[in-house]
Design a protein around this motif. Structure first.
Motif, PDB file in Angstrom:
ATOM      1  N   GLY A  30       0.552  -1.276  -0.081  1.00 13.80           N
ATOM      2  CA  GLY A  30      -0.245  -0.380  -0.275  1.00 13.80           C
ATOM      3  C   GLY A  30       0.386   1.026   0.600  1.00 13.80           C
ATOM      4  N   GLU A  31      -0.026   2.618   0.408  1.00 12.97           N
ATOM      5  CA  GLU A  31       0.784   3.834   0.394  1.00 12.97           C
ATOM      6  C   GLU A  31       2.133   3.440   1.644  1.00 12.97           C
ATOM      7  N   THR A  32       2.676   4.337   1.373  1.00 12.11           N
ATOM      8  CA  THR A  32       3.845   4.604   2.236  1.00 12.11           C
ATOM      9  C   THR A  32       4.658   5.750   2.611  1.00 12.11           C
ATOM     10  N   GLY A  33       4.575   6.498   3.965  1.00  8.33           N
ATOM     11  CA  GLY A  33       5.553   7.754   4.122  1.00  8.33           C
ATOM     12  C   GLY A  33       4.909   8.108   4.775  1.00  8.33           C
ATOM     13  N   ARG A  34       5.291   9.795   5.447  1.00  4.80           N
ATOM     14  CA  ARG A  34       4.436   9.593   6.697  1.00  4.80           C
ATOM     15  C   ARG A  34       2.833  10.224   6.200  1.00  4.80           C
ATOM     16  N   ALA A  35       1.693  10.413   7.393  1.00  8.60           N
ATOM     17  CA  ALA A  35       0.198   9.760   7.115  1.00  8.60           C
ATOM     18  C   ALA A  35       0.014  11.171   6.446  1.00  8.60           C
ATOM     19  N   GLU A  36       1.129  12.998   7.109  1.00  6.69           N
ATOM     20  CA  GLU A  36       0.368  13.703   5.882  1.00  6.69           C
ATOM     21  C   GLU A  36       1.117  13.870   4.884  1.00  6.69           C
ATOM     22  N   GLU A  37       1.366  13.468   4.182  1.00  6.45           N
ATOM     23  CA  GLU A  37       2.465  13.791   3.184  1.00  6.45           C
ATOM     24  C   GLU A  37       1.150  12.709   2.388  1.00  6.45           C
ATOM     25  N   VAL A  38       1.070  11.469   2.863  1.00  8.85           N
ATOM     26  CA  VAL A  38      -0.621  10.884   1.842  1.00  8.85           C
ATOM     27  C   VAL A  38      -1.379  11.577   1.638  1.00  8.85           C
ATOM     28  N   LEU A  39      -2.243  12.205   3.013  1.00 10.70           N
ATOM     29  CA  LEU A  39      -3.412  12.757   2.828  1.00 10.70           C
ATOM     30  C   LEU A  39      -2.998  13.720   2.274  1.00 10.70           C
ATOM     31  N   ARG A  40      -2.003  14.769   2.475  1.00 16.23           N
ATOM     32  CA  ARG A  40      -1.955  15.691   0.617  1.00 16.23           C
ATOM     33  C   ARG A  40      -2.251  15.107  -0.822  1.00 16.23           C
ATOM     34  N   LYS A  41      -1.222  14.017  -0.454  1.00 12.42           N
ATOM     35  CA  LYS A  41      -1.593  14.157  -1.766  1.00 12.42           C
ATOM     36  C   LYS A  41      -2.936  13.089  -2.770  1.00 12.42           C
ATOM     37  N   LEU A  43      -5.552  13.908  -0.998  1.00  9.63           N
ATOM     38  CA  LEU A  43      -6.605  15.198  -0.882  1.00  9.63           C
ATOM     39  C   LEU A  43      -7.069  15.871  -2.187  1.00  9.63           C
ATOM     40  N   ASP A  44      -5.406  16.735  -2.628  1.00 10.74           N
ATOM     41  CA  ASP A  44      -5.836  16.657  -3.656  1.00 10.74           C
ATOM     42  C   ASP A  44      -5.820  16.220  -5.388  1.00 10.74           C
ATOM     43  N   ALA A  45      -5.648  14.044  -5.167  1.00 11.95           N
ATOM     44  CA  ALA A  45      -5.620  13.811  -6.115  1.00 11.95           C
ATOM     45  C   ALA A  45      -7.262  13.358  -6.178  1.00 11.95           C
ATOM     46  N   GLN A  46      -8.342  13.772  -5.330  1.00  8.53           N
ATOM     47  CA  GLN A  46      -9.373  13.313  -5.225  1.00  8.53           C
ATOM     48  C   GLN A  46     -10.082  13.848  -4.867  1.00  8.53           C
ATOM     49  N   GLY A  47      -9.818  16.027  -5.219  1.00  6.36           N
ATOM     50  CA  GLY A  47     -10.697  16.625  -5.657  1.00  6.36           C
ATOM     51  C   GLY A  47     -11.719  16.381  -4.734  1.00  6.36           C
ATOM     52  N   TRP A  48     -12.300  16.516  -4.266  1.00  8.11           N
ATOM     53  CA  TRP A  48     -13.851  16.735  -3.036  1.00  8.11           C
ATOM     54  C   TRP A  48     -13.371  18.380  -2.787  1.00  8.11           C
ATOM     55  N   GLY A  69      -2.960  22.638   8.502  1.00  5.91           N
ATOM     56  CA  GLY A  69      -2.545  23.533   7.548  1.00  5.91           C
ATOM     57  C   GLY A  69      -2.468  22.949   6.440  1.00  5.91           C
ATOM     58  N   ILE A  70      -2.820  21.716   6.319  1.00  4.76           N
ATOM     59  CA  ILE A  70      -3.229  20.838   4.696  1.00  4.76           C
ATOM     60  C   ILE A  70      -4.652  21.295   4.648  1.00  4.76           C
ATOM     61  N   LEU A  71      -5.285  21.110   5.321  1.00  2.57           N
ATOM     62  CA  LEU A  71      -6.839  21.094   5.399  1.00  2.57           C
ATOM     63  C   LEU A  71      -7.452  22.041   5.008  1.00  2.57           C
ATOM     64  N   LYS A  72      -6.395  23.516   5.465  1.00  2.00           N
ATOM     65  CA  LYS A  72      -7.101  24.270   5.198  1.00  2.00           C
ATOM     66  C   LYS A  72      -6.360  25.030   3.738  1.00  2.00           C
ATOM     67  N   ARG A  73      -5.330  24.473   4.076  1.00  2.00           N
ATOM     68  CA  ARG A  73      -4.583  24.860   2.127  1.00  2.00           C
ATOM     69  C   ARG A  73      -5.989  24.135   0.997  1.00  2.00           C
ATOM     70  N   ALA A  74      -6.756  23.062   1.071  1.00  2.00           N
ATOM     71  CA  ALA A  74      -7.180  22.589   0.675  1.00  2.00           C
ATOM     72  C   ALA A  74      -8.893  23.505   0.472  1.00  2.00           C
ATOM     73  N   GLY A  75      -8.874  24.400   1.387  1.00  2.00           N
ATOM     74  CA  GLY A  75     -10.213  24.692   1.984  1.00  2.00           C
ATOM     75  C   GLY A  75     -11.137  24.180   2.842  1.00  2.00           C
ATOM     76  N   VAL A  76     -10.487  23.482   3.358  1.00  2.00           N
ATOM     77  CA  VAL A  76     -12.118  22.420   4.359  1.00  2.00           C
ATOM     78  C   VAL A  76     -12.032  23.787   5.724  1.00  2.00           C
ATOM     79  N   ASP A  77     -13.181  23.994   5.786  1.00  2.00           N
ATOM     80  CA  ASP A  77     -13.400  24.798   6.743  1.00  2.00           C
ATOM     81  C   ASP A  77     -12.569  24.560   7.992  1.00  2.00           C
ATOM     82  N   PRO A  78     -11.992  25.563   9.143  1.00  2.00           N
ATOM     83  CA  PRO A  78     -11.409  25.065  10.296  1.00  2.00           C
ATOM     84  C   PRO A  78     -12.349  24.795  10.878  1.00  2.00           C
ATOM     85  N   ALA A  79     -13.612  24.732  11.083  1.00  2.00           N
ATOM     86  CA  ALA A  79     -14.341  25.273  12.409  1.00  2.00           C
ATOM     87  C   ALA A  79     -14.875  23.123  11.943  1.00  2.00           C
TER      88      ALA A  79
END
Length: 79
Positions: A30-41, A43-48, A69-79
């Motif tokens: 499966g995926e490898t790497g730090r969890a935040e890097e996998v999340l960023r990858k 989040l960007d690829a899914q286009g949610w 910060g990753i979620l904020k960069r993607a436009g997710v409401d901090p609340a």
């Protein structure tokens, strides 16, 4: 893992298992790497739509600190 797989099968949750140290997990395909890097990858690829995303992070303090910060960069409401 079974419970998460069942929730993902319902379509409202996306589960991306990952290991940060693949050398310690022989045979892992499966995926490898730090969890935040996998999340960023993914989040960007899914286009949610940001309004459809919620985040929860627990574990390594550095990773937990990076996730908002990753979620904020993607436009997710901090609340």
């Amino acid at each position: 893992a079974d419970e998460l797989a069942a929730l993902a099968a319902d379509g409202w949750l996306t589960v991306v298992p990952t290991v940060s140290r693949p050398c310690a997990s022989p045979g892992w395909g499966g995926e490898t790497g730090r969890a935040e890097e996998v999340l960023r990858k993914h989040l960007d690829a899914q286009g949610w739509a940001p309004a459809d995303v919620a985040g929860y992070a627990c574990g390594n303090p550095d990773m937990v600190a990076a996730v908002p910060g990753i979620l904020k960069r993607a436009g997710v409401d901090p609340a």
